[in-house]
Design a protein around this motif. Structure first.
Motif, PDB file in Angstrom:
ATOM      1  N   SER A 117       0.843  -1.184   0.000  1.00  0.00           N
ATOM      2  CA  SER A 117       0.000   0.000   0.000  1.00  0.00           C
ATOM      3  C   SER A 117       0.887   1.246   0.000  1.00  0.00           C
ATOM      4  CB  SER A 117      -0.925  -0.034   1.221  1.00  0.00           C
ATOM      5  OG  SER A 117      -1.855   1.025   1.180  1.00  0.00           O
ATOM      6  N   SER A 118       0.385   2.338   0.551  1.00  0.00           N
ATOM      7  CA  SER A 118       1.139   3.593   0.569  1.00  0.00           C
ATOM      8  C   SER A 118       0.633   4.478   1.696  1.00  0.00           C
ATOM      9  CB  SER A 118       0.963   4.327  -0.762  1.00  0.00           C
ATOM     10  OG  SER A 118       1.454   5.657  -0.682  1.00  0.00           O
ATOM     11  N   PRO A 119       1.512   5.254   2.326  1.00  0.00           N
ATOM     12  CA  PRO A 119       1.042   6.248   3.297  1.00  0.00           C
ATOM     13  C   PRO A 119       0.094   7.276   2.677  1.00  0.00           C
ATOM     14  CG  PRO A 119       3.406   5.906   3.535  1.00  0.00           C
ATOM     15  CD  PRO A 119       2.983   5.208   2.267  1.00  0.00           C
ATOM     16  N   SER A 120       0.126   7.398   1.351  1.00  0.00           N
ATOM     17  CA  SER A 120      -0.777   8.334   0.684  1.00  0.00           C
ATOM     18  C   SER A 120      -2.238   7.970   0.890  1.00  0.00           C
ATOM     19  CB  SER A 120      -0.458   8.404  -0.815  1.00  0.00           C
ATOM     20  OG  SER A 120       0.795   9.021  -1.019  1.00  0.00           O
ATOM     21  N   THR A 299       2.031  16.850  -5.648  1.00  0.00           N
ATOM     22  CA  THR A 299       3.482  16.919  -5.658  1.00  0.00           C
ATOM     23  C   THR A 299       3.971  18.013  -4.717  1.00  0.00           C
ATOM     24  OG1 THR A 299       3.527  16.192  -7.968  1.00  0.00           O
ATOM     25  CG2 THR A 299       5.503  17.271  -7.117  1.00  0.00           C
ATOM     26  N   ALA A 300       3.325  19.165  -4.795  1.00  0.00           N
ATOM     27  CA  ALA A 300       3.732  20.280  -3.938  1.00  0.00           C
ATOM     28  C   ALA A 300       3.604  19.909  -2.467  1.00  0.00           C
ATOM     29  CB  ALA A 300       2.894  21.515  -4.255  1.00  0.00           C
ATOM     30  N   ALA A 301       2.530  19.232  -2.107  1.00  0.00           N
ATOM     31  CA  ALA A 301       2.349  18.841  -0.708  1.00  0.00           C
ATOM     32  C   ALA A 301       3.447  17.887  -0.256  1.00  0.00           C
ATOM     33  CB  ALA A 301       0.984  18.194  -0.523  1.00  0.00           C
ATOM     34  N   LEU A 302       3.777  16.925  -1.093  1.00  0.00           N
ATOM     35  CA  LEU A 302       4.793  15.952  -0.728  1.00  0.00           C
ATOM     36  C   LEU A 302       6.176  16.575  -0.589  1.00  0.00           C
ATOM     37  CD1 LEU A 302       3.594  13.054  -3.027  1.00  0.00           C
ATOM     38  CD2 LEU A 302       3.533  13.063  -0.540  1.00  0.00           C
ATOM     39  N   LEU A 303       6.409  17.656  -1.312  1.00  0.00           N
ATOM     40  CA  LEU A 303       7.733  18.288  -1.291  1.00  0.00           C
ATOM     41  C   LEU A 303       7.827  19.452  -0.315  1.00  0.00           C
ATOM     42  CD1 LEU A 303       8.513  18.293  -5.125  1.00  0.00           C
ATOM     43  CD2 LEU A 303       9.313  16.678  -3.388  1.00  0.00           C
ATOM     44  N   THR A 304       6.721  19.833   0.290  1.00  0.00           N
ATOM     45  CA  THR A 304       6.752  20.983   1.202  1.00  0.00           C
ATOM     46  C   THR A 304       6.233  20.661   2.599  1.00  0.00           C
ATOM     47  OG1 THR A 304       4.564  21.758   0.467  1.00  0.00           O
ATOM     48  CG2 THR A 304       6.495  22.639  -0.700  1.00  0.00           C
ATOM     49  N   ARG A 305       5.505  19.562   2.773  1.00  0.00           N
ATOM     50  CA  ARG A 305       5.011  19.179   4.094  1.00  0.00           C
ATOM     51  C   ARG A 305       5.995  18.241   4.774  1.00  0.00           C
ATOM     52  NH1 ARG A 305      -1.147  17.037   3.000  1.00  0.00           N
ATOM     53  NH2 ARG A 305      -2.100  18.999   2.301  1.00  0.00           N
ATOM     54  N   SER A 306       6.210  18.446   6.058  1.00  0.00           N
ATOM     55  CA  SER A 306       6.960  17.465   6.844  1.00  0.00           C
ATOM     56  C   SER A 306       6.014  16.345   7.251  1.00  0.00           C
ATOM     57  CB  SER A 306       7.545  18.123   8.093  1.00  0.00           C
ATOM     58  OG  SER A 306       8.617  18.977   7.780  1.00  0.00           O
ATOM     59  N   THR A 307       6.380  15.118   6.908  1.00  0.00           N
ATOM     60  CA  THR A 307       5.562  13.958   7.267  1.00  0.00           C
ATOM     61  C   THR A 307       6.482  12.784   7.565  1.00  0.00           C
ATOM     62  OG1 THR A 307       3.927  14.722   5.637  1.00  0.00           O
ATOM     63  CG2 THR A 307       3.573  12.569   6.622  1.00  0.00           C
ATOM     64  N   THR A 308       6.441  12.295   8.797  1.00  0.00           N
ATOM     65  CA  THR A 308       7.249  11.134   9.164  1.00  0.00           C
ATOM     66  C   THR A 308       6.351  10.080   9.803  1.00  0.00           C
ATOM     67  OG1 THR A 308       7.806  12.040  11.350  1.00  0.00           O
ATOM     68  CG2 THR A 308       9.298  12.570   9.527  1.00  0.00           C
TER      69      THR A 308
END
Length: 365
Positions: A117-120, A299-308
């Motif tokens: 699956s994916s965290p998305s 794409t913008a969200a993935l490259l600008t949001r911190s997500t761990t």
């Protein structure tokens, strides 16, 4: 896995699926790979005894039935992983295809089904930074795009298929990277950096993310096929590298090691989001476009949001302990890049992507 196991792998002509096939064969198991007619199977065909190629497609139930016969375990990594397409296309590939494969596996007597699956699947349309997310995080009520929505739906079908004699689970690796990936987020970002076309979208902040080296993703998948069923039955797990990564510093470092100029200029996050919305809107006016937009809100969200992601559950239930450290992974990647002829051979645009895409795509998903 105890003893020799018969394993069906989907997406084996792709990045993660190919590494899964290698690892299963190294462990002495028999592998059957579902491969789409016309796909490049040269590498798989050279792996020798123990691997059986079955032509077929997730849209063809008869081929899935043939592929599943005699298999004990299914590793399902095939999916539509792109930034464009209709809801119907994503539903067919990610949801209906998974349902067909589940049905074929159960009918053939398989006892375990591991879904990549994916965290998305948990990505909200409107949210800020989210750190150390764990599996208690609910699915959103509004999904970011068709990919997120259909991965969530497929995951829920897989988890609900779990029964006393059919163990199903899902793994959620983020931004898989490593050798033999020509089409994922890292080679595409480096290609843009090498061409001097990658702006720094961080807005000056540290964008903290979880990545997942392919060896770590493979390790988690194989553990999911082997641990006692009661540990993982009907559950989903985040899988990631041990290290938390400063995304833009990581990209600049890998690029510098390959002789690329750093990302430039720096763009404010608010401006990136406005531009992404405009580009995405313009792209929707081109219904015949067969490529992804150069920038999207996703794409913008993935490259600008911190997500761990917190991988404590995978450590507890799978015994997951990432075998590949990031520093070692970067060194290995560089050796492989130089071995295939350098960075241009790695990021060459004419390299045919796996069809369907089998893992994380053009951006860290």
């Amino acid at each position: 896995m105890a003893g020799t196991v018969n394993i069906l792998i989907t997406g084996a002509t792709g990045f993660l699926g190919g590494h899964l096939a290698d690892a299963c064969l190294r462990d002495g198991h028999r592998v059957r790979a579902l491969v789409r007619p016309g796909s490049d199977t040269a590498r798989l065909g050279a792996l020798g005894p123990g691997l059986d190629l079955v032509p077929g497609d997730l849209a063809d139930p008869a081929s899935l039935a043939r592929a599943a016969v005699g298999c004990d375990t299914v590793l399902h990594s095939a999916a539509r992983v792109v930034d464009h397409g209709s809801r119907a296309q994503f539903e067919e590939a990610n949801v209906t295809g998974t349902q067909r494969l589940l049905a074929a596996a159960r009918a053939a007597g398989a006892t375990r089904f591991v879904f990549v699956s994916s965290p998305s699947a948990l990505m909200h349309l409107r949210e800020g930074d989210r750190l150390r997310i764990d599996e208690s995080t609910p699915y959103p009520t509004r999904f970011f795009n068709h990919y997120c929505a259909t991965k969530a739906a497929a995951e829920q079908y897989v988890l609900s298929a779990n029964t006393a004699d059919f163990t199903s689970c899902a793994l959620r690796p983020r931004a898989i990277w490593g050798p033999r990936d020509h089409a994922g987020f890292l080679p595409r970002m480096i290609a843009s950096m090498r061409a001097g076309r990658l702006p720094d979208l961080s807005g000056g902040k540290r964008v903290r993310v979880s990545l997942c080296h392919v060896d770590n993703a493979v390790d988690a998948c194989l553990r999911a096929t082997a641990v006692p069923a009661e540990r993982i039955a009907g559950k989903a797990y985040f899988v990631a590298d041990r290290e938390e990564t400063d995304l833009w510093a990581f990209l600049a470092r890998v690029g510098a090691l390959l002789g690329c100029p750093p990302p430039h200029p720096r763009v404010p996050v608010a401006a990136t989001r406005i531009l992404a919305e405009a580009v995405e809107a313009a792209w929707r006016l081109r219904p015949s476009a067969a490529t992804a937009p150069p920038l999207s809100r996703y794409t913008a969200a993935l490259l600008t949001r911190s997500t761990t992601y917190d991988t404590a559950a995978a450590r507890r239930d799978l015994g997951y302990d990432p075998p590949r450290a990031q520093e070692d992974g970067v060194s290995e990647l560089l050796r492989w890049i130089h071995g295939i002829g350098g960075v241009d051979a790695w990021v060459r645009p004419d390299h045919p992507p796996a069809s369907p895409r089998t893992d994380e795509g053009t951006t860290p998903r």
